[in-house]
Design an enzyme around this catalytic site. Sequence first.
Site, short mmCIF file in Angstrom:
data_model
loop_
_atom_site.label_atom_id
_atom_site.label_comp_id
_atom_site.label_asym_id
_atom_site.label_seq_id
_atom_site.Cartn_x
_atom_site.Cartn_y
_atom_site.Cartn_z
N GLN A 163 23.13 9.70 11.69
CA GLN A 163 24.14 8.89 12.39
C GLN A 163 23.61 8.24 13.66
O GLN A 163 24.35 7.52 14.33
CB GLN A 163 25.38 9.74 12.72
CG GLN A 163 26.10 10.28 11.51
CD GLN A 163 26.68 9.20 10.60
OE1 GLN A 163 26.81 8.05 10.98
NE2 GLN A 163 27.00 9.58 9.38
N ASP A 203 18.45 15.65 12.82
CA ASP A 203 19.13 14.92 11.76
C ASP A 203 19.63 13.61 12.38
O ASP A 203 20.62 13.60 13.12
CB ASP A 203 20.30 15.78 11.23
CG ASP A 203 21.20 15.02 10.27
OD1 ASP A 203 21.02 13.80 10.12
OD2 ASP A 203 22.09 15.66 9.69
N HIS A 250 26.56 18.47 9.61
CA HIS A 250 26.90 18.07 8.23
C HIS A 250 26.37 19.18 7.31
O HIS A 250 25.36 19.81 7.62
CB HIS A 250 26.17 16.75 7.96
CG HIS A 250 26.54 16.08 6.68
ND1 HIS A 250 26.01 16.46 5.47
CD2 HIS A 250 27.37 15.04 6.42
CE1 HIS A 250 26.51 15.67 4.53
NE2 HIS A 250 27.33 14.81 5.08
N LYS A 265 22.60 4.20 5.19
CA LYS A 265 23.55 4.12 6.31
C LYS A 265 23.11 3.08 7.33
O LYS A 265 23.73 2.90 8.36
CB LYS A 265 23.67 5.49 7.00
CG LYS A 265 24.31 6.58 6.13
CD LYS A 265 24.47 7.83 6.93
CE LYS A 265 24.65 9.07 6.08
NZ LYS A 265 25.96 9.18 5.45
N CYS A 324 32.25 16.61 4.98
CA CYS A 324 31.13 17.54 4.72
C CYS A 324 30.83 18.37 5.97
O CYS A 324 29.65 18.66 6.25
CB CYS A 324 29.87 16.81 4.27
SG CYS A 324 30.06 15.95 2.71
N1 PMP Z 1 23.70 14.33 8.22
C1 PMP Z 1 24.67 13.59 8.77
C2 PMP Z 1 24.93 13.71 10.24
C3 PMP Z 1 25.42 12.72 7.98
O1 PMP Z 1 26.40 12.00 8.52
C4 PMP Z 1 25.13 12.62 6.59
C5 PMP Z 1 25.91 11.69 5.70
N2 PMP Z 1 27.28 11.69 5.88
C6 PMP Z 1 24.11 13.41 6.09
C7 PMP Z 1 23.41 14.25 6.91
C8 PMP Z 1 23.73 13.35 4.64
O2 PMP Z 1 23.23 12.09 4.33
P1 PMP Z 1 22.87 11.71 2.81
O3 PMP Z 1 24.16 11.79 2.06
O4 PMP Z 1 22.33 10.34 2.90
O5 PMP Z 1 21.89 12.71 2.35
#
Ligand code: PMP
Length: 396
Positions: free
Chosen positions: A193, A190, A114, A216, A354
């Site tokens: 997910q 990270d 991401h 999430k 993203c």
């Molecule tokens: N890393 C991953 C794997 C994600 O899926 C996301 C959110 N889509 C993020 C980071 C960023 O999360 P946040 O918008 O809560 O900062």
Amino acid sequence: MIAVRSTEIRRDFPLLKDIIYFDSAATSLSPEPVIHAMNEYERLYRANVGRGVHRLTSLASQKYHNAHQKVARFIGAGEGTTVLTKNTTEAINMVACGLSWKKGDTVVTTAMEHHSNFLPWMRLRDRGVRTEVVVPQADGTFDLSAFELAINDSTRLVALSHASNVLGTVLPVKEIAGICKEHGARLLVDGAQSAPHLPVSIKDIGCDYFCFSGHKMLGPTGTGILWMKDDDIDPLLVGGGMIESVSAESYTLAAGYQRYEAGTPHIAGMIGLGRAVEYLEGAGMDSVRRHEEHLTGKLLTGLASMEHVRIYGPTDNTERIGVVSFNIEGMHPHEVSHILDEAAAIMTRSGEHCCQPLMHHMGIPGGTVRVSLYLYNTAEEIDLLLDTLAEITRRL
Ligand code: PMP
């Protein structure tokens, strides 16, 4: 066997009365007990935390502190520091900005990341830090041999996702942690997910930093977590609430999480997050995983049987989370997502998620349609999705 009783659980999610929600990877829904916990703070004991001695601040401080403990327990963090942040993005940036880098340091990451786990490392290039990017295999799985070639003794940090928000791929983080140790590199995982969907034990993984998002995993928006093994980063912010003492000449930082939480936090949100953790523990993370695995299998089988549909990511539902990306030949993902909403009130995510480097690597600049599942989704909802998609593809 499906252990999660999604029909009972669904009553706790007011939004599910009118829609089918398949966008939990972007943000999940919150159940009534979480909404209630936030309301209770606002109505009964709203006050700042860690400041003063009156009864409201004492109660709020206790509940806020408990939220840290609940979150730490949820990820099996026997030791280390659990810092509450705005989101995963903030947690990762805190590490990127808080470590003292020197020219020649290398960060190894992947093309599956991401942007929130990619841009913080790219920005360090200005400070002489190099980034090595490992690309996934053709089937979307992690390329362990390519990773072993990329890491060496000048690798300062390895930063990668536990589970991909596009392909659903689960990475072998425990094995990766072992390789990092051999090279003296730190590991940032990270977990945005993974933590909401898999039983996670930090101790078992053996990483140095674990970042994830409360919103999430049934918690309120504006909540996230940075867990770290050692307090080895400088705080991103300095100011109120994070010092032991201050004089006109110097200051001493507080110990523990307080050091990293300058200013008034999102108190109601973090109390709600603590409640969300209890809710997930009540459902049982093993059951959540099994339920999602079952639904993912059903979805993958259904999609694979359709003409004009291309699925991305691993085909085995036991090696992935309930995030399924696909495209319909000749249609833009936004168009598909829009029709699903209009025709059947089905919420899916469309676009690049993203993850532009991954989209470039896969040669799909327009992105994908993404269905992401959670404990409140049902087999009937998957059937309705598949029927609606079948209707769309019939018209092609
Ligand atoms: N890393 C991953 C794997 C994600 O899926 C996301 C959110 N889509 C993020 C980071 C960023 O999360 P946040 O918008 O809560 O900062």
